[in-house]
Design an enzyme around this catalytic site. Structure first.
Site, PDB file in Angstrom:
ATOM      1  N   SER A  64       0.794  -1.232   0.000  1.00 20.48           N
ATOM      2  CA  SER A  64       0.000   0.000   0.000  1.00 20.48           C
ATOM      3  C   SER A  64       0.825   1.279   0.000  1.00 20.48           C
ATOM      4  O   SER A  64       0.250   2.354  -0.179  1.00 20.48           O
ATOM      5  CB  SER A  64      -0.921   0.019   1.212  1.00 20.48           C
ATOM      6  OG  SER A  64      -1.965  -0.857   0.980  1.00 20.48           O
ATOM      7  N   LYS A  67       0.275   3.393  -2.958  1.00 17.48           N
ATOM      8  CA  LYS A  67      -0.940   4.204  -3.130  1.00 17.48           C
ATOM      9  C   LYS A  67      -0.632   5.699  -3.139  1.00 17.48           C
ATOM     10  O   LYS A  67      -1.392   6.499  -3.685  1.00 17.48           O
ATOM     11  CB  LYS A  67      -1.959   3.865  -2.029  1.00 17.48           C
ATOM     12  CG  LYS A  67      -2.471   2.423  -2.139  1.00 17.48           C
ATOM     13  CD  LYS A  67      -3.325   2.026  -0.940  1.00 17.48           C
ATOM     14  CE  LYS A  67      -3.775   0.568  -1.047  1.00 17.48           C
ATOM     15  NZ  LYS A  67      -4.500   0.119   0.164  1.00 17.48           N
ATOM     16  N   TYR A 191      -4.367  -2.293  -9.940  1.00 17.80           N
ATOM     17  CA  TYR A 191      -4.189  -2.205  -8.480  1.00 17.80           C
ATOM     18  C   TYR A 191      -3.232  -3.285  -7.959  1.00 17.80           C
ATOM     19  O   TYR A 191      -2.277  -2.987  -7.233  1.00 17.80           O
ATOM     20  CB  TYR A 191      -5.568  -2.319  -7.805  1.00 17.80           C
ATOM     21  CG  TYR A 191      -5.493  -2.401  -6.309  1.00 17.80           C
ATOM     22  CD1 TYR A 191      -5.258  -1.261  -5.545  1.00 17.80           C
ATOM     23  CD2 TYR A 191      -5.637  -3.628  -5.640  1.00 17.80           C
ATOM     24  CE1 TYR A 191      -5.169  -1.340  -4.169  1.00 17.80           C
ATOM     25  CE2 TYR A 191      -5.546  -3.706  -4.265  1.00 17.80           C
ATOM     26  CZ  TYR A 191      -5.309  -2.563  -3.536  1.00 17.80           C
ATOM     27  OH  TYR A 191      -5.207  -2.639  -2.168  1.00 17.80           O
ATOM     28  N   TYR A 243      -4.311   3.527   8.055  1.00 15.62           N
ATOM     29  CA  TYR A 243      -5.631   2.926   8.281  1.00 15.62           C
ATOM     30  C   TYR A 243      -6.184   3.355   9.626  1.00 15.62           C
ATOM     31  O   TYR A 243      -6.053   4.522  10.018  1.00 15.62           O
ATOM     32  CB  TYR A 243      -5.553   1.389   8.194  1.00 15.62           C
ATOM     33  CG  TYR A 243      -4.877   0.931   6.931  1.00 15.62           C
ATOM     34  CD1 TYR A 243      -5.443   1.255   5.704  1.00 15.62           C
ATOM     35  CD2 TYR A 243      -3.694   0.225   6.942  1.00 15.62           C
ATOM     36  CE1 TYR A 243      -4.844   0.858   4.531  1.00 15.62           C
ATOM     37  CE2 TYR A 243      -3.090  -0.178   5.771  1.00 15.62           C
ATOM     38  CZ  TYR A 243      -3.665   0.140   4.573  1.00 15.62           C
ATOM     39  OH  TYR A 243      -3.065  -0.235   3.421  1.00 15.62           O
ATOM     40  N   VAL A 261       1.263  -3.656   3.855  1.00 17.12           N
ATOM     41  CA  VAL A 261       1.260  -4.933   4.570  1.00 17.12           C
ATOM     42  C   VAL A 261       2.515  -5.773   4.317  1.00 17.12           C
ATOM     43  O   VAL A 261       2.706  -6.805   4.955  1.00 17.12           O
ATOM     44  CB  VAL A 261       0.001  -5.802   4.293  1.00 17.12           C
ATOM     45  CG1 VAL A 261      -1.237  -5.169   4.887  1.00 17.12           C
ATOM     46  CG2 VAL A 261      -0.168  -6.089   2.824  1.00 17.12           C
TER      47      VAL A 261
HETATM   48  N1  GLU Z   1      -2.376  -5.260  -1.841  1.00 13.83           N
HETATM   49  C1  GLU Z   1      -2.839  -5.233  -0.483  1.00 13.83           C
HETATM   50  C2  GLU Z   1      -4.323  -5.519  -0.445  1.00 13.83           C
HETATM   51  O1  GLU Z   1      -5.014  -5.061  -1.285  1.00 13.83           O
HETATM   52  C3  GLU Z   1      -2.532  -3.896   0.078  1.00 13.83           C
HETATM   53  C4  GLU Z   1      -2.878  -3.766   1.525  1.00 13.83           C
HETATM   54  C5  GLU Z   1      -1.858  -3.006   2.319  1.00 13.83           C
HETATM   55  O2  GLU Z   1      -0.679  -2.947   1.999  1.00 13.83           O
HETATM   56  O3  GLU Z   1      -2.253  -2.448   3.338  1.00 13.83           O
HETATM   57  O4  GLU Z   1      -4.841  -6.201   0.367  1.00 13.83           O
END
Ligand code: GLU
Length: 309
Positions: A64, A67, A191, A243, A261
Site C-alpha cells: 500500500s 498508493k 491495483y 488505516y 502490509v
Molecule cells: N495489496 C494489499 C491488499 O489489497 C494492500 C494492503 C496493504 O498494503 O495495506 O490487500
C-alpha cells in the site's frame, strides 16, 4: 544537524532483540515467505545525504505504500476532480473494510484504504489499457527514485490476483454504484500490480523526497508537483496513511507516513528528509510493528515531528 548515521545505527541496535515480533501478512500467500527478522532503514535528507542501516538495499513488496504514487499520478491527470471519486477523511476502519462503502454509496473515504486506492487505479487507467497504465506507474516511480532497476514482482501480483476476493468484492460494489469507469478485472489488474512493486528502503526514501522538499526532488532537480500539492499529499498521509492506526501513528511519530502490509513504511519530515523502514511483522492494524517503533525513536531523537520539536 544530529548525526543521523549514528542515530539509524543506534535504532537498529536497540531494536535487534525484538526483530521477528508482529505477524507477517499471509493472506497474500507470496508475502508469507518473507523472513520476519528483516530490518532496513534509510534516511535521505533534502541536502542529498543518505544514511542507512540493515537490509536497506534489499527489495521488498511495498504494497500500500504504492498508493501514494498512484494518488500523485491521478491528481496529475485529473486535478481536483479526483475528489469526486474518493474522499479525504480518515476511515477509522480496517484497510479492506466494505462497511462504510455501503453507507457512502460507493465513494471510498480516502485514497489510502483499499477501496479508495482501487478508485484511484480506475482514474489512472483513463485513456489507457491496463498494461499501459501499469507501465506508466512503473516509469513514474523510477523517475521519482531516479532508478531504472525498480520493477514489479510478478509472483506477488499473481498471488494477490488469485486470492484477492475481498478486493474483488470492493471493486464490484463500487461498480454497482457506477463509481468505476472501467471493467473490474482491468482496474484490479492495475491495483494488484502497483501493490506488487518491489523496492528497497533506499529507493523508497528517494522516491518520497519530493514530498519533503515542497514538490521538487532536490537530487534530480525535477519538479514533481506544486508546493501546495506536496503539502496536501502529506496531509493525507498524516491523517489516513495508517488505516485505523493513523491517529496512533500521528501521536507517536508525528510525521506523514504510509504503510504497507509488506512491512514497509515511508515517512516524510517536511523540509528535512524522507525515510523508509522495513520490518515485515505487523501490528493489529496491519502496520509494521517494529517499523513504527523505529520511526518513533527517530522522531524522538531528531525532534522532527510536524507538531513541534
Ligand atoms: N495489496 C494489499 C491488499 O489489497 C494492500 C494492503 C496493504 O498494503 O495495506 O490487500
Amino acid at each position: 544537524m544530529a548525526d543521523l548515521q549514528a542515530i539509524v545505527e543506534e535504532i537498529h541496535e536497540k531494536l535487534t532483540p525484538r526483530l521477528g515480533e508482529g505477524k507477517v501478512a499471509d493472506y497474500i500467500p507470496q508475502l508469507a515467505h518473507v523472513d520476519p527478522k528483516k530490518f532496513g532503514m534509510t534516511i535521505v535528507t533534502v541536502d542529498g545525504e543518505v544514511h542507512k542501516v540493515g537490509d536497506c538495499d534489499e527489495p521488498f513488496s511495498i504494497q500500500s505504500v504504492s498508493k501514494v504514487f498512484t494518488l500523485t499520478l491521478a491528481l496529475g491527470k485529473h486535478g481536483e476532480t479526483t475528489w469526486n471519486r474518493v474522499g479525504r477523511e480518515p476511515s477509522g476502519s480496517a484497510f479492506n473494510s466494505i462497511v462504510q462503502l455501503e453507507h457512502e454509496e460507493g465513494k471510498p473515504r480516502n485514497p489510502f484504504i483499499n477501496a479508495g486506492a482501487i478508485a484511484v487505479s480506475d482514474l489512472v487507467l483513463a485513456g489507457h489499457t491496463p498494461r499501459e497504465a501499469i507501465g506508466e506507474i512503473v516509469r513514474f516511480v523510477r523517475y521519482l527514485a531516479d532508478d531504472d532497476t525498480i520493477a514489479i514482482d510478478p509472483e506477488v501480483a499473481k498471488s494477490e490476483q488469485a486470492t484477492g476476493f475481498r478486493n474483488f468484492a470492493l471493486a464490484n460494489f463500487m461498480r454497482s454504484f457506477n463509481k468505476l469507469d472501467h471493467p473490474v478485472e482491468h482496474v484490479l489488474g492495475v491495483y494488484f500490480h502497483h501493490c506488487a512493486l518491489a523496492m528497497t528502503c533506499t529507493q523508497l526514501a528517494k522516491s518520497a523526497l519530493f514530498l519533503a522538499a515542497s514538490g521538487r526532488n532536490p537530487l534530480t532537480g525535477h519538479t514533481v508537483v506544486s508546493k501546495q500539492r506536496a503539502r496536501r499529499i502529506n496531509a493525507l498521509m498524516l491523517t489516513c496513511g495508517h488505516y485505523d492506526g493513523s491517529g496512533d501513528f500521528a501521536y507517536r511519530v508525528g510525521l506523514p507516513g504510509k504503510s504497507g502490509v509488506g512491512g514497509g513504511i515511508m515517512a516524510v519530515a517536511p523540509g528535512k528528509a524522507s525515510v523508509a523502514v522495513w520490518s515485515p511483522g505487523l501490528n493489529h492494524n496491519g502496520n509494521s510493528l517494529i517499523g513504527s517503533l523505529a520511526l518513533e525513536m527517530l522522531a524522538t531523537r531528531t525532534g522532527w515531528s510536524v507538531f513541534g520539536q
